[in-house]
Design a protein around this motif. Structure first.
Motif, mmCIF file in Angstrom:
data_model
loop_
_atom_site.group_PDB
_atom_site.id
_atom_site.type_symbol
_atom_site.label_atom_id
_atom_site.label_comp_id
_atom_site.label_asym_id
_atom_site.label_seq_id
_atom_site.Cartn_x
_atom_site.Cartn_y
_atom_site.Cartn_z
ATOM 1 N N THR A 3 35.506 37.452 35.388
ATOM 2 C CA THR A 3 35.786 36.032 35.302
ATOM 3 C C THR A 3 35.372 35.303 36.551
ATOM 4 O O THR A 3 35.305 34.077 36.568
ATOM 5 N N ASP A 17 39.862 33.531 38.136
ATOM 6 C CA ASP A 17 41.073 32.963 37.545
ATOM 7 C C ASP A 17 42.018 34.053 37.051
ATOM 8 O O ASP A 17 42.782 33.862 36.117
ATOM 9 N N GLY A 18 41.959 35.232 37.693
ATOM 10 C CA GLY A 18 42.839 36.317 37.305
ATOM 11 C C GLY A 18 44.240 36.138 37.864
ATOM 12 O O GLY A 18 44.608 35.074 38.368
ATOM 13 N N VAL A 19 45.041 37.199 37.778
ATOM 14 C CA VAL A 19 46.439 37.123 38.213
ATOM 15 C C VAL A 19 46.773 38.320 39.094
ATOM 16 O O VAL A 19 46.184 39.398 38.968
ATOM 17 N N PRO A 128 42.675 40.597 35.069
ATOM 18 C CA PRO A 128 41.758 39.490 34.793
ATOM 19 C C PRO A 128 42.419 38.275 34.167
ATOM 20 O O PRO A 128 41.943 37.154 34.326
ATOM 21 N N ASP A 129 43.540 38.477 33.443
ATOM 22 C CA ASP A 129 44.181 37.355 32.776
ATOM 23 C C ASP A 129 45.587 37.752 32.348
ATOM 24 O O ASP A 129 45.996 38.921 32.468
ATOM 25 N N LEU A 130 46.332 36.781 31.845
ATOM 26 C CA LEU A 130 47.709 37.031 31.428
ATOM 27 C C LEU A 130 47.781 37.942 30.206
ATOM 28 O O LEU A 130 48.757 38.675 30.027
ATOM 29 N N GLU A 131 46.769 37.911 29.372
ATOM 30 C CA GLU A 131 46.757 38.768 28.191
ATOM 31 C C GLU A 131 46.765 40.243 28.593
ATOM 32 O O GLU A 131 47.415 41.065 27.951
ATOM 33 N N ARG A 132 46.063 40.553 29.679
ATOM 34 C CA ARG A 132 46.052 41.937 30.164
ATOM 35 C C ARG A 132 47.429 42.336 30.671
ATOM 36 O O ARG A 132 47.862 43.482 30.504
ATOM 37 N N GLN A 154 48.761 33.173 39.892
ATOM 38 C CA GLN A 154 47.670 32.916 38.958
ATOM 39 C C GLN A 154 46.679 31.958 39.585
ATOM 40 O O GLN A 154 47.051 30.902 40.091
ATOM 41 N N ALA A 156 43.406 29.439 39.233
ATOM 42 C CA ALA A 156 42.667 28.626 38.261
ATOM 43 C C ALA A 156 41.811 27.643 39.035
ATOM 44 O O ALA A 156 42.303 26.915 39.892
ATOM 45 N N SER A 163 40.101 26.913 44.209
ATOM 46 C CA SER A 163 41.115 27.626 43.445
ATOM 47 C C SER A 163 42.500 27.044 43.693
ATOM 48 O O SER A 163 42.911 26.834 44.820
#
Length: 231
Positions: A3, A17-19, A128-132, A154, A156, A163
């Motif tokens: 990302t 934009d990962g976490v 990489p993201d909240l879904e992960r 997080q 963004a 960022s």
């Protein structure tokens, strides 16, 4: 493709934009590090592990070796190294399909940091993201009593390419404040229009509406402090 990195169109840098997540795993019963931490004053750190064939080799550092030796559920060490102010423990044990760290690694999620304190396994993950993150929590279901996301950073990218990072540290909330927020959210108190009013949520919590309002206000104030402190 990740990302972050360079834009495929103009080659300019884009902010990832990962976490970064701090995950607390409660109630693991097959982890020597967690077992040692139940008797140890302060966190067990320097946790590392490797796999070879059917053997899982785990290593950690402790400042109070006597406490580790007293702890129940800690197997005899394969080797011990004294470093003066702390001791390094290393264990060999059969590979365990219910090992929390192994489960996370099998999701292709490296663990940035691992430690244990008071019987809780504490992991830091870069995802990489909240879904992960949801995948990780879901995969751990059934291997522990409870999985808690203690904090979340997080990233963004704003329109100017800078960022904008938000830190949410749930550790600042009391257990009661977390319960109030969770119940209010689940019942639709924050929806517009609301699915439940203050009295509905208070009744579900078996508290007075005024008490619900006090807990909610305190929790929201802490979360706003976290979100707006850097702005």
């Amino acid at each position: 493709m990740g990302t972050g990195g360079k834009s495929p169109v103009d080659g300019s840098e884009t902010a990832p934009d990962g976490v970064r997540a701090g995950v607390a795993i409660h109630g693991t019963t097959n982890c020597p590090v967690v077992a040692a931490s139940t008797a140890h004053d302060g966190p067990i750190t320097g946790v590392n592990w490797t796999h070879a064939g059917d053997t899982h080799t785990e290593e950690f550092r402790a400042r109070d070796p006597d406490a580790v030796d007293r702890a129940e559920g800690v197997p005899a060490p394969a080797s011990v190294v004294d470093l003066g102010d702390e001791r390094v423990y290393r264990y060999d044990r059969p590979r365990d399909g219910e090992c929390a760290c192994r489960i996370i690694e099998e999701l292709d999620c490296p663990i940035a940091d691992a430690r244990a304190e008071d019987g809780v396994l504490l992991l830091t993950l870069h995802l990489p993201d909240l879904e992960r993150l949801r995948d990780v929590v879901s995969a751990l279901d059934g291997t522990a009593e409870r999985v808690e996301v203690r904090y979340l950073v997080q990233g963004a990218a704003r329109g100017d390419g800078v960022s904008d990072r938000t830190l949410v540290d749930r550790g600042r909330l009391t257990d009661r404040q977390c319960e109030v927020l969770r119940t209010a959210y689940r019942m639709g108190y924050f929806e517009r229009p609301r699915d439940a009013n203050a009295r509905d949520v208070a009744d579900a919590l078996d508290i007075a509406p005024s008490t619900f309002a006090e807990h909610l206000a305190a929790a929201q104030r802490k979360l706003l402090e976290e979100t707006l402190a850097a702005n």
